[in-house]
Design a protein around this motif. Structure first.
Motif, PDB file in Angstrom:
ATOM      1  N   LYS A  34       0.834  -1.215   0.000  1.00 22.12           N
ATOM      2  CA  LYS A  34       0.000   0.000   0.000  1.00 22.12           C
ATOM      3  C   LYS A  34       0.863   1.256   0.000  1.00 22.12           C
ATOM      4  CE  LYS A  34      -4.077  -1.845   2.337  1.00 22.12           C
ATOM      5  NZ  LYS A  34      -4.859  -1.857   3.588  1.00 22.12           N
ATOM      6  N   LEU A  35       1.909   1.260   0.815  1.00 21.50           N
ATOM      7  CA  LEU A  35       2.795   2.414   0.866  1.00 21.50           C
ATOM      8  C   LEU A  35       3.453   2.659  -0.495  1.00 21.50           C
ATOM      9  CD1 LEU A  35       4.201   4.614   2.572  1.00 21.50           C
ATOM     10  CD2 LEU A  35       5.981   2.933   3.069  1.00 21.50           C
ATOM     11  N   LEU A  36       3.808   1.580  -1.170  1.00 19.45           N
ATOM     12  CA  LEU A  36       4.456   1.692  -2.478  1.00 19.45           C
ATOM     13  C   LEU A  36       3.459   1.839  -3.633  1.00 19.45           C
ATOM     14  CD1 LEU A  36       7.229  -1.022  -1.991  1.00 19.45           C
ATOM     15  CD2 LEU A  36       7.527   1.467  -2.064  1.00 19.45           C
ATOM     16  N   LYS A  37       2.173   1.688  -3.310  1.00 17.65           N
ATOM     17  CA  LYS A  37       1.107   1.769  -4.322  1.00 17.65           C
ATOM     18  C   LYS A  37       1.277   0.708  -5.402  1.00 17.65           C
ATOM     19  CE  LYS A  37       0.145   6.531  -3.386  1.00 17.65           C
ATOM     20  NZ  LYS A  37       0.922   7.710  -3.263  1.00 17.65           N
ATOM     21  N   VAL A  38       1.560  -0.505  -4.925  1.00 18.41           N
ATOM     22  CA  VAL A  38       1.650  -1.666  -5.808  1.00 18.41           C
ATOM     23  C   VAL A  38       0.836  -2.790  -5.174  1.00 18.41           C
ATOM     24  CG1 VAL A  38       3.947  -1.037  -6.686  1.00 18.41           C
ATOM     25  CG2 VAL A  38       3.755  -2.582  -4.715  1.00 18.41           C
ATOM     26  N   SER A  39       0.623  -3.849  -5.922  1.00 21.10           N
ATOM     27  CA  SER A  39      -0.065  -5.006  -5.351  1.00 21.10           C
ATOM     28  C   SER A  39       0.920  -5.786  -4.486  1.00 21.10           C
ATOM     29  CB  SER A  39      -0.596  -5.910  -6.463  1.00 21.10           C
ATOM     30  OG  SER A  39       0.486  -6.549  -7.116  1.00 21.10           O
ATOM     31  N   HIS A  40       0.376  -6.541  -3.532  1.00 19.33           N
ATOM     32  CA  HIS A  40       1.278  -7.345  -2.702  1.00 19.33           C
ATOM     33  C   HIS A  40       1.994  -8.394  -3.546  1.00 19.33           C
ATOM     34  CE1 HIS A  40      -2.337  -9.869  -2.489  1.00 19.33           C
ATOM     35  NE2 HIS A  40      -1.523 -10.868  -2.206  1.00 19.33           N
ATOM     36  N   ALA A  41       1.386  -8.785  -4.668  1.00 15.50           N
ATOM     37  CA  ALA A  41       2.034  -9.738  -5.578  1.00 15.50           C
ATOM     38  C   ALA A  41       3.337  -9.163  -6.142  1.00 15.50           C
ATOM     39  CB  ALA A  41       1.093 -10.113  -6.702  1.00 15.50           C
ATOM     40  N   ALA A  42       3.369  -7.847  -6.338  1.00 20.38           N
ATOM     41  CA  ALA A  42       4.594  -7.205  -6.844  1.00 20.38           C
ATOM     42  C   ALA A  42       5.745  -7.390  -5.848  1.00 20.38           C
ATOM     43  CB  ALA A  42       4.346  -5.727  -7.108  1.00 20.38           C
ATOM     44  N   ILE A  43       5.431  -7.349  -4.575  1.00 21.98           N
ATOM     45  CA  ILE A  43       6.455  -7.542  -3.545  1.00 21.98           C
ATOM     46  C   ILE A  43       6.968  -8.983  -3.589  1.00 21.98           C
ATOM     47  CG2 ILE A  43       6.966  -7.427  -1.058  1.00 21.98           C
ATOM     48  CD1 ILE A  43       6.195  -4.694  -2.236  1.00 21.98           C
ATOM     49  N   TYR A  44       6.055  -9.932  -3.845  1.00 21.63           N
ATOM     50  CA  TYR A  44       6.432 -11.343  -3.890  1.00 21.63           C
ATOM     51  C   TYR A  44       7.355 -11.668  -5.068  1.00 21.63           C
ATOM     52  CZ  TYR A  44       3.383 -12.659  -0.054  1.00 21.63           C
ATOM     53  OH  TYR A  44       2.815 -12.798   1.190  1.00 21.63           O
ATOM     54  N   ARG A  45       7.441 -10.791  -6.030  1.00 25.07           N
ATOM     55  CA  ARG A  45       8.398 -11.003  -7.129  1.00 25.07           C
ATOM     56  C   ARG A  45       9.829 -10.848  -6.630  1.00 25.07           C
ATOM     57  NH1 ARG A  45       5.307  -7.109 -10.814  1.00 25.07           N
ATOM     58  NH2 ARG A  45       3.416  -8.317 -11.096  1.00 25.07           N
ATOM     59  N   TYR A  46       9.992 -10.112  -5.537  1.00 26.34           N
ATOM     60  CA  TYR A  46      11.320  -9.841  -4.986  1.00 26.34           C
ATOM     61  C   TYR A  46      11.609 -10.635  -3.711  1.00 26.34           C
ATOM     62  CZ  TYR A  46      11.293  -5.963  -8.251  1.00 26.34           C
ATOM     63  OH  TYR A  46      11.235  -5.203  -9.390  1.00 26.34           O
ATOM     64  N   TYR A  47      10.561 -10.902  -2.929  1.00 23.37           N
ATOM     65  CA  TYR A  47      10.725 -11.602  -1.659  1.00 23.37           C
ATOM     66  C   TYR A  47       9.669 -12.687  -1.533  1.00 23.37           C
ATOM     67  CZ  TYR A  47      13.854  -7.801  -0.559  1.00 23.37           C
ATOM     68  OH  TYR A  47      14.884  -6.920  -0.604  1.00 23.37           O
ATOM     69  N   ASN A  48      10.063 -13.837  -1.010  1.00 26.46           N
ATOM     70  CA  ASN A  48       9.169 -15.001  -0.908  1.00 26.46           C
ATOM     71  C   ASN A  48       8.336 -14.992   0.367  1.00 26.46           C
ATOM     72  OD1 ASN A  48      10.106 -16.139  -3.324  1.00 26.46           O
ATOM     73  ND2 ASN A  48      11.872 -17.005  -2.268  1.00 26.46           N
ATOM     74  N   GLY A  49       7.813 -13.869   0.736  1.00 26.58           N
ATOM     75  CA  GLY A  49       6.959 -13.794   1.904  1.00 26.58           C
ATOM     76  C   GLY A  49       7.524 -12.888   2.985  1.00 26.58           C
ATOM     77  N   LYS A  50       6.739 -12.768   4.050  1.00 28.87           N
ATOM     78  CA  LYS A  50       7.082 -11.853   5.134  1.00 28.87           C
ATOM     79  C   LYS A  50       8.411 -12.221   5.792  1.00 28.87           C
ATOM     80  CE  LYS A  50       5.238  -9.913   9.426  1.00 28.87           C
ATOM     81  NZ  LYS A  50       4.079  -9.839  10.330  1.00 28.87           N
ATOM     82  N   THR A  51       8.612 -13.492   6.058  1.00 28.22           N
ATOM     83  CA  THR A  51       9.857 -13.918   6.721  1.00 28.22           C
ATOM     84  C   THR A  51      11.069 -13.533   5.881  1.00 28.22           C
ATOM     85  OG1 THR A  51       8.733 -15.737   7.833  1.00 28.22           O
ATOM     86  CG2 THR A  51      11.129 -15.903   7.638  1.00 28.22           C
ATOM     87  N   ASP A  52      11.000 -13.782   4.607  1.00 25.52           N
ATOM     88  CA  ASP A  52      12.107 -13.448   3.701  1.00 25.52           C
ATOM     89  C   ASP A  52      12.365 -11.941   3.698  1.00 25.52           C
ATOM     90  OD1 ASP A  52      14.098 -14.003   1.762  1.00 25.52           O
ATOM     91  OD2 ASP A  52      12.681 -13.640   0.127  1.00 25.52           O
ATOM     92  N   LEU A  53      11.306 -11.162   3.643  1.00 22.78           N
ATOM     93  CA  LEU A  53      11.438  -9.705   3.630  1.00 22.78           C
ATOM     94  C   LEU A  53      11.975  -9.190   4.965  1.00 22.78           C
ATOM     95  CD1 LEU A  53      11.100  -6.980   2.276  1.00 22.78           C
ATOM     96  CD2 LEU A  53       8.643  -7.074   2.818  1.00 22.78           C
ATOM     97  N   TRP A  54      11.460  -9.697   6.063  1.00 23.11           N
ATOM     98  CA  TRP A  54      11.925  -9.260   7.380  1.00 23.11           C
ATOM     99  C   TRP A  54      13.391  -9.660   7.587  1.00 23.11           C
ATOM    100  CZ3 TRP A  54       7.691  -7.355   6.247  1.00 23.11           C
ATOM    101  CH2 TRP A  54       6.812  -6.745   7.122  1.00 23.11           C
ATOM    102  N   ASN A  55      13.776 -10.847   7.097  1.00 25.07           N
ATOM    103  CA  ASN A  55      15.185 -11.259   7.170  1.00 25.07           C
ATOM    104  C   ASN A  55      16.069 -10.296   6.380  1.00 25.07           C
ATOM    105  OD1 ASN A  55      14.676 -13.457   8.801  1.00 25.07           O
ATOM    106  ND2 ASN A  55      14.819 -14.956   7.161  1.00 25.07           N
ATOM    107  N   ALA A  56      15.595  -9.876   5.212  1.00 28.12           N
ATOM    108  CA  ALA A  56      16.374  -8.937   4.391  1.00 28.12           C
ATOM    109  C   ALA A  56      16.539  -7.596   5.102  1.00 28.12           C
ATOM    110  CB  ALA A  56      15.702  -8.752   3.035  1.00 28.12           C
TER     111      ALA A  56
END
Length: 193
Positions: A34-56
């Protein structure tokens, strides 16, 4: 936001902002999207879920935290001086983070508890940095040890107590750090092992 301008760095910056706003427990990928004004699917193209993103995010925080230490490794100074500077840098990095940005520091402590692989990698990186300085000291004839890695691990463990937030308010903290570092360096200089 264009898909073209979306990249890992942009996502990490937004994730930090969301974590700062909501905390790591309540923040989620949908908030980041929402902050980036993209779909959550767009985030999944870069990170495989919340754990992966939080680890990064945690990994990036640790990298920032250890940046001054990397500069110390490049210094043209004797190994004993370099080791003292490196250890002081390690123990002061989190302390300074807690003082300068207590909200994010608290969030990162929570994130780090869930990112054990990232933390293990960070610890190993710290041990490897200490080992490099010990090997330099052996080459210079300052340090005497047959097991630089094991000594580096012991040095890291001996100083790791000072990175814990419980030690941050101790009025003797700085003196205690210096005493432990001096003792460790004297031990490495002892040729009668």
């Amino acid at each position: 936001m264009d898909k073209i301008s979306l990249d890992k760095e942009t996502i990490l910056n937004a994730t930090e902002e969301i974590i700062r706003r909501f905390g790591p427990d309540k923040a989620n990928i949908t908030d980041v999207a929402k902050l980036l004004k993209v779909s959550h699917a767009a985030i999944y193209r870069y990170y495989n879920g919340k754990t992966d993103l939080w680890n990064a995010v945690t990994e990036r925080w640790l990298t920032r935290l250890h940046a001054p230490s990397n500069n110390i490794l490049k210094e043209d100074s004797p190994a004993d001086v370099k080791l003292s500077n490196l250890l002081e840098s390690f123990v002061e990095a989190k302390h300074n983070s807690a003082i300068n940005d207590p909200e994010m520091f608290a969030n990162y402590i929570k994130l780090a508890q869930r990112s054990m692989e990232v933390i293990k990698n960070g610890i190993e990186e710290g041990i490897n940095s200490i080992e490099k300085v010990i090997v330099q000291g052996i080459t210079e004839g300052i340090f005497f040890t047959e097991s630089p890695y094991q000594e580096a691990r012991s040095v890291y463990l001996a100083t790791s107590v000072f990175i814990h937030p419980n030690t941050f308010e101790d009025p003797d903290r700085k003196q205690n750090i210096e005493s432990v570092i001096n003792l460790l360096i004297k031990g490495l200089k002892n040729s009668n092992k």
